[in-house]
Design a protein around this motif. Structure first.
Motif, PDB file in Angstrom:
ATOM      1  N   GLU A 194     -95.042  13.219  16.251  1.00  0.00           N
ATOM      2  CA  GLU A 194     -95.746  12.343  17.184  1.00  0.00           C
ATOM      3  C   GLU A 194     -96.149  11.094  16.420  1.00  0.00           C
ATOM      4  OE1 GLU A 194     -98.954  14.102  19.351  1.00  0.00           O
ATOM      5  OE2 GLU A 194     -97.853  15.970  19.626  1.00  0.00           O
ATOM      6  N   GLY A 195     -95.784   9.952  16.931  1.00  0.00           N
ATOM      7  CA  GLY A 195     -96.100   8.705  16.247  1.00  0.00           C
ATOM      8  C   GLY A 195     -94.855   8.074  15.654  1.00  0.00           C
ATOM      9  N   ARG A 196     -95.053   6.939  14.996  1.00  0.00           N
ATOM     10  CA  ARG A 196     -93.918   6.161  14.477  1.00  0.00           C
ATOM     11  C   ARG A 196     -93.637   6.410  13.009  1.00  0.00           C
ATOM     12  NH1 ARG A 196     -95.391   0.535  14.854  1.00  0.00           N
ATOM     13  NH2 ARG A 196     -93.251   0.181  14.235  1.00  0.00           N
ATOM     14  N   ILE A 197     -94.538   7.086  12.284  1.00  0.00           N
ATOM     15  CA  ILE A 197     -94.380   7.286  10.845  1.00  0.00           C
ATOM     16  C   ILE A 197     -94.456   8.767  10.515  1.00  0.00           C
ATOM     17  CG2 ILE A 197     -95.321   6.749   8.554  1.00  0.00           C
ATOM     18  CD1 ILE A 197     -94.297   4.277   9.950  1.00  0.00           C
ATOM     19  N   ALA A 198     -93.505   9.252   9.729  1.00  0.00           N
ATOM     20  CA  ALA A 198     -93.535  10.629   9.220  1.00  0.00           C
ATOM     21  C   ALA A 198     -93.902  10.567   7.747  1.00  0.00           C
ATOM     22  CB  ALA A 198     -92.174  11.286   9.394  1.00  0.00           C
ATOM     23  N   ALA A 199     -94.668  11.536   7.298  1.00  0.00           N
ATOM     24  CA  ALA A 199     -95.027  11.649   5.876  1.00  0.00           C
ATOM     25  C   ALA A 199     -94.396  12.926   5.345  1.00  0.00           C
ATOM     26  CB  ALA A 199     -96.535  11.675   5.699  1.00  0.00           C
ATOM     27  N   CYS A 200     -93.409  12.787   4.476  1.00  0.00           N
ATOM     28  CA  CYS A 200     -92.696  13.945   3.933  1.00  0.00           C
ATOM     29  C   CYS A 200     -93.140  14.184   2.494  1.00  0.00           C
ATOM     30  CB  CYS A 200     -91.190  13.715   3.987  1.00  0.00           C
ATOM     31  SG  CYS A 200     -90.243  15.140   3.410  1.00  0.00           S
ATOM     32  N   GLU A 201     -93.500  15.434   2.208  1.00  0.00           N
ATOM     33  CA  GLU A 201     -93.854  15.835   0.846  1.00  0.00           C
ATOM     34  C   GLU A 201     -92.902  16.900   0.318  1.00  0.00           C
ATOM     35  OE1 GLU A 201     -98.423  15.449   0.111  1.00  0.00           O
ATOM     36  OE2 GLU A 201     -98.084  16.551   1.980  1.00  0.00           O
ATOM     37  N   GLY A 202     -91.928  17.306   1.112  1.00  0.00           N
ATOM     38  CA  GLY A 202     -90.929  18.272   0.674  1.00  0.00           C
ATOM     39  C   GLY A 202     -91.352  19.712   0.818  1.00  0.00           C
ATOM     40  N   ASP A 203     -92.646  20.005   0.718  1.00  0.00           N
ATOM     41  CA  ASP A 203     -93.135  21.371   0.815  1.00  0.00           C
ATOM     42  C   ASP A 203     -94.624  21.321   1.107  1.00  0.00           C
ATOM     43  OD1 ASP A 203     -92.142  24.250   0.281  1.00  0.00           O
ATOM     44  OD2 ASP A 203     -94.054  24.181  -0.790  1.00  0.00           O
ATOM     45  N   THR A 204     -95.160  22.406   1.638  1.00  0.00           N
ATOM     46  CA  THR A 204     -96.602  22.449   1.886  1.00  0.00           C
ATOM     47  C   THR A 204     -97.385  22.613   0.587  1.00  0.00           C
ATOM     48  OG1 THR A 204     -96.437  24.818   2.293  1.00  0.00           O
ATOM     49  CG2 THR A 204     -96.365  23.355   4.218  1.00  0.00           C
ATOM     50  N   ASN A 205     -96.752  23.138  -0.440  1.00  0.00           N
ATOM     51  CA  ASN A 205     -97.374  23.279  -1.752  1.00  0.00           C
ATOM     52  C   ASN A 205     -97.018  22.049  -2.584  1.00  0.00           C
ATOM     53  OD1 ASN A 205     -98.137  23.887  -4.369  1.00  0.00           O
ATOM     54  ND2 ASN A 205     -97.300  25.967  -4.328  1.00  0.00           N
ATOM     55  N   PRO A 206     -98.010  21.231  -2.983  1.00  0.00           N
ATOM     56  CA  PRO A 206     -97.709  20.011  -3.749  1.00  0.00           C
ATOM     57  C   PRO A 206     -96.955  20.263  -5.060  1.00  0.00           C
ATOM     58  CG  PRO A 206     -99.998  20.037  -3.047  1.00  0.00           C
ATOM     59  CD  PRO A 206     -99.430  21.381  -2.719  1.00  0.00           C
ATOM     60  N   ALA A 207     -97.133  21.419  -5.651  1.00  0.00           N
ATOM     61  CA  ALA A 207     -96.436  21.718  -6.904  1.00  0.00           C
ATOM     62  C   ALA A 207     -94.935  21.913  -6.689  1.00  0.00           C
ATOM     63  CB  ALA A 207     -97.033  22.962  -7.556  1.00  0.00           C
ATOM     64  N   LEU A 208     -94.541  22.247  -5.485  1.00  0.00           N
ATOM     65  CA  LEU A 208     -93.127  22.502  -5.199  1.00  0.00           C
ATOM     66  C   LEU A 208     -92.453  21.352  -4.464  1.00  0.00           C
ATOM     67  CD1 LEU A 208     -93.412  26.209  -4.016  1.00  0.00           C
ATOM     68  CD2 LEU A 208     -92.798  25.370  -6.284  1.00  0.00           C
ATOM     69  N   GLY A 209     -93.210  20.361  -4.072  1.00  0.00           N
ATOM     70  CA  GLY A 209     -92.664  19.268  -3.278  1.00  0.00           C
ATOM     71  C   GLY A 209     -92.180  18.099  -4.115  1.00  0.00           C
ATOM     72  N   HIS A 210     -92.317  16.913  -3.531  1.00  0.00           N
ATOM     73  CA  HIS A 210     -91.909  15.672  -4.200  1.00  0.00           C
ATOM     74  C   HIS A 210     -92.946  14.611  -3.873  1.00  0.00           C
ATOM     75  CE1 HIS A 210     -90.640  14.185  -0.270  1.00  0.00           C
ATOM     76  NE2 HIS A 210     -89.824  15.227  -0.133  1.00  0.00           N
ATOM     77  N   PRO A 211     -92.845  13.431  -4.472  1.00  0.00           N
ATOM     78  CA  PRO A 211     -93.799  12.364  -4.120  1.00  0.00           C
ATOM     79  C   PRO A 211     -93.762  12.094  -2.618  1.00  0.00           C
ATOM     80  CG  PRO A 211     -92.499  11.720  -6.022  1.00  0.00           C
ATOM     81  CD  PRO A 211     -91.902  12.998  -5.503  1.00  0.00           C
ATOM     82  N   ILE A 212     -94.904  11.759  -2.066  1.00  0.00           N
ATOM     83  CA  ILE A 212     -94.975  11.540  -0.623  1.00  0.00           C
ATOM     84  C   ILE A 212     -94.108  10.339  -0.225  1.00  0.00           C
ATOM     85  CG2 ILE A 212     -97.031  10.079  -0.690  1.00  0.00           C
ATOM     86  CD1 ILE A 212     -97.907  11.626   1.902  1.00  0.00           C
ATOM     87  N   GLU A 213     -93.361  10.533   0.843  1.00  0.00           N
ATOM     88  CA  GLU A 213     -92.460   9.500   1.351  1.00  0.00           C
ATOM     89  C   GLU A 213     -92.845   9.224   2.796  1.00  0.00           C
ATOM     90  OE1 GLU A 213     -89.057   6.952   1.616  1.00  0.00           O
ATOM     91  OE2 GLU A 213     -90.186   7.732  -0.061  1.00  0.00           O
ATOM     92  N   PHE A 214     -93.239   7.992   3.091  1.00  0.00           N
ATOM     93  CA  PHE A 214     -93.558   7.600   4.454  1.00  0.00           C
ATOM     94  C   PHE A 214     -92.290   7.052   5.094  1.00  0.00           C
ATOM     95  CE2 PHE A 214     -97.589   7.423   2.206  1.00  0.00           C
ATOM     96  CZ  PHE A 214     -98.399   8.167   3.060  1.00  0.00           C
ATOM     97  N   ILE A 215     -91.909   7.632   6.230  1.00  0.00           N
ATOM     98  CA  ILE A 215     -90.627   7.321   6.851  1.00  0.00           C
ATOM     99  C   ILE A 215     -90.862   6.730   8.241  1.00  0.00           C
ATOM    100  CG2 ILE A 215     -88.421   8.297   7.585  1.00  0.00           C
ATOM    101  CD1 ILE A 215     -89.028  10.613   5.580  1.00  0.00           C
TER     102      ILE A 215
END
Length: 114
Positions: free
Chosen positions: A70-91
């Motif tokens: 919902e909305g115009r911007i998605a925030a992807c972190e790759g995983d719900t656990n920050p240790a397993l994800g990646h830097p936040i990407e605003f799309i």
């Protein structure tokens, strides 16, 4: 006194470099290099590609349906656990086709409530 410490630091550094050079030229130790031998890389990749029973990472990520946001911007972190994800990407989701995260390949679309 400060000069004496500087000389001692230089001496320790040069001794370290001499020891490093001697140990890296030894045949019993692995050389200190971040570069992977191209022959190893090619054989590893060829071996991995021969096993057709397993899907490639790209095939696996393409099986995940686009995530509705919902909305115009998605925030992807790759995983719900920050240790397993990646830097936040605003799309930005202004286009009609799914937008892809450059880190993990997850796809996002804008959820229109009409």
């Amino acid at each position: 006194m400060a000069m004496n410490g500087a000389k001692r630091g230089f001496s320790m550094t040069s001794n370290f470099l001499k020891a490093l050079k001697t140990s890296s030229s030894s045949s019993s130790l692995r050389p200190f290099s971040g570069v992977v031998n191209s022959e190893i890389t090619i054989s590893h990749t060829a071996k991995w590609m021969q096993d057709t029973s397993k899907k490639s990472p790209m095939e696996l990520i393409n099986e995940v349906p686009p995530i509705k946001v919902e909305g115009r911007i998605a925030a992807c972190e790759g995983d719900t656990n920050p240790a397993l994800g990646h830097p936040i990407e605003f799309i930005c989701l202004d286009k009609s086709e799914p937008a892809v995260c450059k880190y993990c390949g997850l796809r996002y679309v804008q959820d229109h409530h009409h």
